[in-house]
Design an enzyme around this catalytic site. Structure first.
Site, PDB file in Angstrom:
ATOM      1  N   LYS A  15     -18.773  22.336  -6.330  1.00  0.00           N
ATOM      2  CA  LYS A  15     -19.160  23.233  -5.228  1.00  0.00           C
ATOM      3  C   LYS A  15     -20.548  23.820  -5.401  1.00  0.00           C
ATOM      4  O   LYS A  15     -21.325  23.894  -4.441  1.00  0.00           O
ATOM      5  CB  LYS A  15     -18.162  24.393  -5.105  1.00  0.00           C
ATOM      6  N   VAL A  17     -23.199  22.812  -7.158  1.00  0.00           N
ATOM      7  CA  VAL A  17     -24.292  21.844  -7.003  1.00  0.00           C
ATOM      8  C   VAL A  17     -24.417  21.420  -5.543  1.00  0.00           C
ATOM      9  O   VAL A  17     -25.532  21.265  -5.026  1.00  0.00           O
ATOM     10  CB  VAL A  17     -24.079  20.631  -7.928  1.00  0.00           C
ATOM     11  N   LYS A  37     -21.817  34.680  -3.065  1.00  0.00           N
ATOM     12  CA  LYS A  37     -20.643  34.395  -3.903  1.00  0.00           C
ATOM     13  C   LYS A  37     -19.755  35.632  -3.855  1.00  0.00           C
ATOM     14  O   LYS A  37     -20.065  36.661  -4.464  1.00  0.00           O
ATOM     15  CB  LYS A  37     -21.083  34.105  -5.343  1.00  0.00           C
ATOM     16  N   THR A  41     -15.930  34.562 -11.248  1.00  0.00           N
ATOM     17  CA  THR A  41     -15.000  34.767 -12.357  1.00  0.00           C
ATOM     18  C   THR A  41     -15.433  33.942 -13.561  1.00  0.00           C
ATOM     19  O   THR A  41     -16.159  32.954 -13.435  1.00  0.00           O
ATOM     20  CB  THR A  41     -13.559  34.381 -11.977  1.00  0.00           C
ATOM     21  N   ASP A  50     -22.819  31.443 -10.650  1.00  0.00           N
ATOM     22  CA  ASP A  50     -23.056  30.352  -9.710  1.00  0.00           C
ATOM     23  C   ASP A  50     -24.275  30.616  -8.819  1.00  0.00           C
ATOM     24  O   ASP A  50     -25.020  29.685  -8.488  1.00  0.00           O
ATOM     25  CB  ASP A  50     -21.819  30.130  -8.843  1.00  0.00           C
ATOM     26  N   SER A 171     -19.242  14.916  -6.772  1.00  0.00           N
ATOM     27  CA  SER A 171     -19.800  14.245  -7.958  1.00  0.00           C
ATOM     28  C   SER A 171     -19.486  12.748  -7.852  1.00  0.00           C
ATOM     29  O   SER A 171     -18.429  12.293  -8.300  1.00  0.00           O
ATOM     30  CB  SER A 171     -19.194  14.843  -9.234  1.00  0.00           C
ATOM     31  N   PRO A 200     -24.684  12.781  -6.417  1.00  0.00           N
ATOM     32  CA  PRO A 200     -24.449  11.962  -7.608  1.00  0.00           C
ATOM     33  C   PRO A 200     -24.036  12.783  -8.820  1.00  0.00           C
ATOM     34  O   PRO A 200     -24.480  13.926  -8.999  1.00  0.00           O
ATOM     35  CB  PRO A 200     -25.791  11.262  -7.834  1.00  0.00           C
ATOM     36  N   GLU A 201     -23.201  12.186  -9.618  1.00  0.00           N
ATOM     37  CA  GLU A 201     -22.785  12.772 -10.884  1.00  0.00           C
ATOM     38  C   GLU A 201     -24.024  13.157 -11.705  1.00  0.00           C
ATOM     39  O   GLU A 201     -24.983  12.398 -11.800  1.00  0.00           O
ATOM     40  CB  GLU A 201     -21.958  11.727 -11.629  1.00  0.00           C
ATOM     41  N   GLY A 202     -24.000  14.351 -12.267  1.00  0.00           N
ATOM     42  CA  GLY A 202     -25.116  14.793 -13.089  1.00  0.00           C
ATOM     43  C   GLY A 202     -26.315  15.299 -12.331  1.00  0.00           C
ATOM     44  O   GLY A 202     -27.369  15.561 -12.930  1.00  0.00           O
TER      45      GLY A 202
END
Length: 238
Positions: A15, A17, A37, A41, A50, A171, A200-202
């Site tokens: 979320k 990213v 936000k 937590t 975040d 991701s 994309p992942e990462g």
């Protein structure tokens, strides 16, 4: 669309990213952006949360956090255990509406899934979306199991008369298996809403300039991007 709620199908689905990517794409299109936000937590006082991560990745957004609870639990539980006052949907709606007075787009990033409790009355992010009459963007996992979670989230939105803006894969893996590839076609059916991107992942580890430049290519035009769902799906057909 001045307020957009961003909710995951679960926790740790990408979320933050995705929120940063949406913010970066909107700013690249010349829009002013605020990120809210409601309840952070699992982060101690003084540690970056975040909102700070979105600011780091996306750049000059206006960030706001309404409450912070140290244990990594649902907001209602974390607030109760910390002996702190939880954040209710009315406070979320008021804060988002105030930010919308001075920004073209306000992104409200939830904690975990749509129906995670904000307080002990059972109020959720969905209640805040209802007060704001704001659409909800679903951030989903890429692989096996995501269709059920996405369908349940979308069904909860429909039951409350809320609009699903679409789905973004939080991701997208470098190596996509069969289920992941098939989900590109099946996710819109599960959600009853369009697939609006795949981050994309990462992506969160990219150099900041690279992230901000690439963000539009991960998101569809509805989110100020250039991503083409049909072309992306075609590249992974099996």
């Amino acid at each position: 669309m001045s307020v957009l709620i961003i909710s995951g199908t679960d926790t740790e689905v990408g979320k933050t990213v995705v929120t940063a990517a949406v913010a970066a794409a909107a700013m690249a299109a010349g829009r002013s952006v605020a990120v809210l936000k409601p309840a952070q937590t699992g982060v101690a006082a003084g540690e970056p949360g975040d909102v700070a991560e979105v600011e780091r990745l996306a750049g000059a957004v206006t960030g706001a956090e309404l409450a912070r609870f140290p244990e990594p639990l649902a907001p209602a539980t974390a607030a109760r255990r910390a002996g702190l006052v939880p954040v209710g949907p009315a406070e979320v709606a008021k804060a988002a509406a105030a930010l919308a007075q001075d920004h073209d787009l306000v992104l409200v990033e939830g904690a975990g899934g749509l129906l995670v409790r904000l307080d002990d009355t059972g109020a959720t992010l969905a209640d805040a979306a209802g007060l704001l009459r704001a659409p909800v963007l679903i951030v989903a996992r890429a692989g096996l199991g995501t269709l059920n979670a996405t369908a349940l989230t979308a069904e909860a939105l429909r039951a409350r008369g809320l609009r699903c803006q679409g789905v973004v894969v939080g991701s997208w893996p470098a190596e996509a298996d069969l289920a992941t590839c098939c989900n590109l076609a099946d996710l819109p059916e599960a959600a009853g809403a369009p697939l609006l991107g795949a981050v994309p992942e990462g992506a969160g580890t990219l150099p900041l300039a690279g992230f901000r430049t690439a963000a539009r290519g991960w998101l569809a035009p509805e989110l100020a991007g250039t991503w083409d769902a049909a072309a992306f799906r075609g590249a992974f057909q099996r």
